[in-house]
Design a protein around this motif. Sequence first.
Motif, PDB file in Angstrom:
ATOM      1  N   VAL A 274       0.817  -1.215   0.000  1.00  0.00           N
ATOM      2  CA  VAL A 274       0.000   0.000   0.000  1.00  0.00           C
ATOM      3  C   VAL A 274       0.849   1.264   0.000  1.00  0.00           C
ATOM      4  CG1 VAL A 274      -1.948  -1.117   1.127  1.00  0.00           C
ATOM      5  CG2 VAL A 274      -0.173  -0.051   2.528  1.00  0.00           C
ATOM      6  N   SER A 275       2.148   1.142   0.343  1.00  0.00           N
ATOM      7  CA  SER A 275       3.017   2.311   0.360  1.00  0.00           C
ATOM      8  C   SER A 275       4.467   1.866   0.248  1.00  0.00           C
ATOM      9  CB  SER A 275       2.808   3.130   1.644  1.00  0.00           C
ATOM     10  OG  SER A 275       3.641   4.266   1.646  1.00  0.00           O
ATOM     11  N   PHE A 276       5.299   2.760  -0.339  1.00  0.00           N
ATOM     12  CA  PHE A 276       6.711   2.457  -0.536  1.00  0.00           C
ATOM     13  C   PHE A 276       7.556   3.639  -0.063  1.00  0.00           C
ATOM     14  CE2 PHE A 276       4.308   0.303  -3.860  1.00  0.00           C
ATOM     15  CZ  PHE A 276       4.738  -1.014  -3.750  1.00  0.00           C
ATOM     16  N   ALA A 277       8.784   3.336   0.343  1.00  0.00           N
ATOM     17  CA  ALA A 277       9.787   4.350   0.669  1.00  0.00           C
ATOM     18  C   ALA A 277      11.149   3.720   0.417  1.00  0.00           C
ATOM     19  CB  ALA A 277       9.664   4.826   2.113  1.00  0.00           C
ATOM     20  N   ALA A 278      12.136   4.535   0.086  1.00  0.00           N
ATOM     21  CA  ALA A 278      13.440   3.988  -0.267  1.00  0.00           C
ATOM     22  C   ALA A 278      14.528   5.003   0.028  1.00  0.00           C
ATOM     23  CB  ALA A 278      13.473   3.586  -1.738  1.00  0.00           C
ATOM     24  N   TYR A 279      15.766   4.501   0.142  1.00  0.00           N
ATOM     25  CA  TYR A 279      16.951   5.360   0.241  1.00  0.00           C
ATOM     26  C   TYR A 279      18.123   4.648  -0.431  1.00  0.00           C
ATOM     27  CZ  TYR A 279      18.347   2.364   4.215  1.00  0.00           C
ATOM     28  OH  TYR A 279      18.702   1.306   5.006  1.00  0.00           O
ATOM     29  N   LEU A 280      19.104   5.425  -0.856  1.00  0.00           N
ATOM     30  CA  LEU A 280      20.255   4.914  -1.600  1.00  0.00           C
ATOM     31  C   LEU A 280      21.501   5.012  -0.735  1.00  0.00           C
ATOM     32  CD1 LEU A 280      21.678   3.959  -4.215  1.00  0.00           C
ATOM     33  CD2 LEU A 280      21.815   6.365  -4.895  1.00  0.00           C
ATOM     34  N   LYS A 281      22.244   3.899  -0.611  1.00  0.00           N
ATOM     35  CA  LYS A 281      23.485   3.881   0.145  1.00  0.00           C
ATOM     36  C   LYS A 281      24.371   2.756  -0.372  1.00  0.00           C
ATOM     37  CE  LYS A 281      25.350   3.789   4.847  1.00  0.00           C
ATOM     38  NZ  LYS A 281      25.015   3.639   6.300  1.00  0.00           N
ATOM     39  N   ASN A 282      25.641   3.091  -0.619  1.00  0.00           N
ATOM     40  CA  ASN A 282      26.637   2.109  -1.073  1.00  0.00           C
ATOM     41  C   ASN A 282      26.182   1.377  -2.335  1.00  0.00           C
ATOM     42  OD1 ASN A 282      28.208   2.780   1.174  1.00  0.00           O
ATOM     43  ND2 ASN A 282      27.260   1.186   2.430  1.00  0.00           N
ATOM     44  N   LYS A 283      25.629   2.141  -3.293  1.00  0.00           N
ATOM     45  CA  LYS A 283      25.198   1.609  -4.584  1.00  0.00           C
ATOM     46  C   LYS A 283      24.115   0.534  -4.447  1.00  0.00           C
ATOM     47  CE  LYS A 283      29.514   2.608  -7.008  1.00  0.00           C
ATOM     48  NZ  LYS A 283      30.595   2.066  -7.872  1.00  0.00           N
ATOM     49  N   ILE A 284      23.357   0.602  -3.374  1.00  0.00           N
ATOM     50  CA  ILE A 284      22.231  -0.314  -3.167  1.00  0.00           C
ATOM     51  C   ILE A 284      21.033   0.512  -2.729  1.00  0.00           C
ATOM     52  CG2 ILE A 284      21.297  -2.211  -1.785  1.00  0.00           C
ATOM     53  CD1 ILE A 284      24.061  -3.378  -1.587  1.00  0.00           C
ATOM     54  N   VAL A 285      19.909   0.306  -3.392  1.00  0.00           N
ATOM     55  CA  VAL A 285      18.665   0.969  -3.013  1.00  0.00           C
ATOM     56  C   VAL A 285      17.931   0.062  -2.030  1.00  0.00           C
ATOM     57  CG1 VAL A 285      16.453   1.851  -3.804  1.00  0.00           C
ATOM     58  CG2 VAL A 285      18.500   2.192  -5.203  1.00  0.00           C
ATOM     59  N   THR A 286      17.706   0.578  -0.827  1.00  0.00           N
ATOM     60  CA  THR A 286      16.938  -0.154   0.179  1.00  0.00           C
ATOM     61  C   THR A 286      15.488   0.290   0.074  1.00  0.00           C
ATOM     62  OG1 THR A 286      18.863  -0.279   1.641  1.00  0.00           O
ATOM     63  CG2 THR A 286      16.687  -0.687   2.619  1.00  0.00           C
ATOM     64  N   LEU A 287      14.633  -0.643  -0.311  1.00  0.00           N
ATOM     65  CA  LEU A 287      13.210  -0.362  -0.525  1.00  0.00           C
ATOM     66  C   LEU A 287      12.408  -0.944   0.627  1.00  0.00           C
ATOM     67  CD1 LEU A 287      10.893   0.604  -2.448  1.00  0.00           C
ATOM     68  CD2 LEU A 287      10.938  -1.703  -3.432  1.00  0.00           C
TER      69      LEU A 287
END
Length: 715
Positions: free
Chosen positions: A200-213
């Motif tokens: 129902v909802s998503f959020a993400a951040y980018l660190k060390n060339k990996i997107v954490t979703l």
Amino acid sequence: MAAFCEAFTLCTLAGAPTHAPLGLEPDADRVLLTDRGRTVTLYKVSDQKPLGCWSVKQGQTITCPAVYNSETGEFIVVHDEKVLQIWKENDTNLDKVFKATLSADVYRMHSLPHTEPLVLFKGGAVKSLDALLAAPQQEIENIFSDEVIKWSDAFMGVEQPVLIFITEQDGNYFIYVQQRNPCILQKFKLDQGNESSTPVSFAAYLKNKIVTLLCLYSSGCVCKVLVPLQQSGLEEEQILPKSLLIRLVASGTIHKGTSIAILDKDHIAITGSLQSSDSNMRDCVSIWNIKFQTLQASKELPLGTTGQCWCYGDKLFITHGKELTVILYKCETSSLAAAVGKIKDTQTSEMKTQPVNWSMLQEEDLVWVQPDQSLPAKGESKRLLRSKKNTQLENLTTEQLLLMIKDSSQNIIEEKLQMFLSGTQMADFQASVGCIVSALMDRCKIESSFYPHNCLVQLVQTQGVSYSMCPDLMAIALEKTDVHLLQLCLQQFPDIPEAVTCACLKTFLSIGDDRLEAMNMNSDSVAGCVHSQHNNKMEKQTKIIQNGFSSELMEEDGCDTQLIQKSHVMDTSEICPIGPQKATLLNTILRSAYSETFLLPHLKDLSAEQVILFLRYLQYLHMKCSEEVTTDLSGIFSVTINQIMDWICLLLDANFTVVVMLPEARGLLSKLHKFVRAQVRFYSELNKIEGSLKQLQRIQHPEDGLYSIEILKLV
């Protein structure tokens, strides 16, 4: 540990409470709000005031949230799916700004620092804004045809921007990652597992060339998916596994209007409808620790919410009823001691154990034990505990007080309100105070004789009320000419419209000094600035020049010498033209927040007598500030010389024609003109001193340690 701090209302949302904004974009201390209609508004968060508002034509509909291009200082918006418009802050009419029609429908735009904004089309193609402006009608390819984009976000990588978006087709979810330089598009499939729930909802951040979703599912679970930016070399579609981070509700489902926001690597915010222990759904915003799977803080939203939440800096922007609320929060470093409730006391340097009910934390999502709510000591008797419980039961609830307001007398309401305010403040205290004020206002509208002044003063002094929470409060206070309550509102409300501020100004200027003398109000704002005529005559004997002001400088000015000679008989600028009570009220107006664009039209409604009286008082304040070294007046709610000059300019801009036509204003304008000329001469001399000091700094000093002292004298 994480906790909520203060909260305030930024603005009132257009439309029904369920009519959610289209988007919110940050720009330092400003945010760009796009509604689901025709309007884009720029707000300054710290001042809680709009800086500009732009609307597309009637019949057009904004379909993409507006963004700000920090590289060019421009705003970009898309309406009717394909029409792109670009403007700057000083533009007032969108009909006259740049416009381009694209060849495909736009889903979303993303603006990143130090790079051009990215445009995501509904077919999956990603283009930079400058490439589109070079050829707006260029053909846009479709990456897919049957998939529908559900969410997207953009990040600034090490060397290039990265855009990620999620699509859905027949219950299957796909993750796309678009890198710009070089242009690489990766596609993954999200593993659904054995669950029947849907994201129902998503959020993400980018660190060390990996997107954490992070994915919030309808079952109340938050799962984590790691999306790599490096190509695996496999041609077949890669399925990304997910791992469970935290379960927000023990059973059941959550509403689709619930969203997730990432605060830091260990904390998330959940906004929307969550299930409580009594199996009821209620709207709230909560902070969860995903490292230790604990609820850290929660705040109920009794007016309802669309579930939208934006996190920028240390602020959460949340839709609450018909308002956009800003909630400040803080997240400390996550540790096991903080998670289980062992917090170090800085005064005793001991570790105090705080009780935490783990089952309630997992099942009752709104439970959070405050640090000061410790368990009773072992030696405390059961009788004492029972007496405490009975005392708590005697506390008056909000519902009981609201029922009393409908038909009880003012004395009874005032007595019960004191009991309510003296009791323990609940988590939704601000919302309760707003409901009480609204109930009082509703009865004031029905019964003209009912006006609980003391109750309203107590409620305003709790600092739990704002103008947007109950606009009728100041309207009825203006109708009753309750200047004391208006003064409190002006001092504490950060969101008063300029029209109401001007209405208060007209009331303060029109009311007589003799009537104000009997009223109780705080006069700290005029301490040291309203003197008697005798004190002014004594001060007139001194000829010390401070802040560039001197009566001699005024008299040396060659223009209007006749007026100066007449002023020796009685210099009205040295005598306060109003009493201390009215000066207190006018100083409250001078310190209020405003936007010049919205204030100027309402200042034109002042009568000529009111304009002249206000200008004379401002001239008096300017003279007193000019005689002081600190360039401001003493007192808790005092005004500064900048505020005085700003209001003088505003009054003259709004009523210049009226002032020029009045014979009695000629001497006043002449005095103000001489003040300006004296200040210009003073700052001119300061510039000369600055140049001389810079020249002295360039001189090479001898190395033997000798020095000289030079005295500069101003003539």
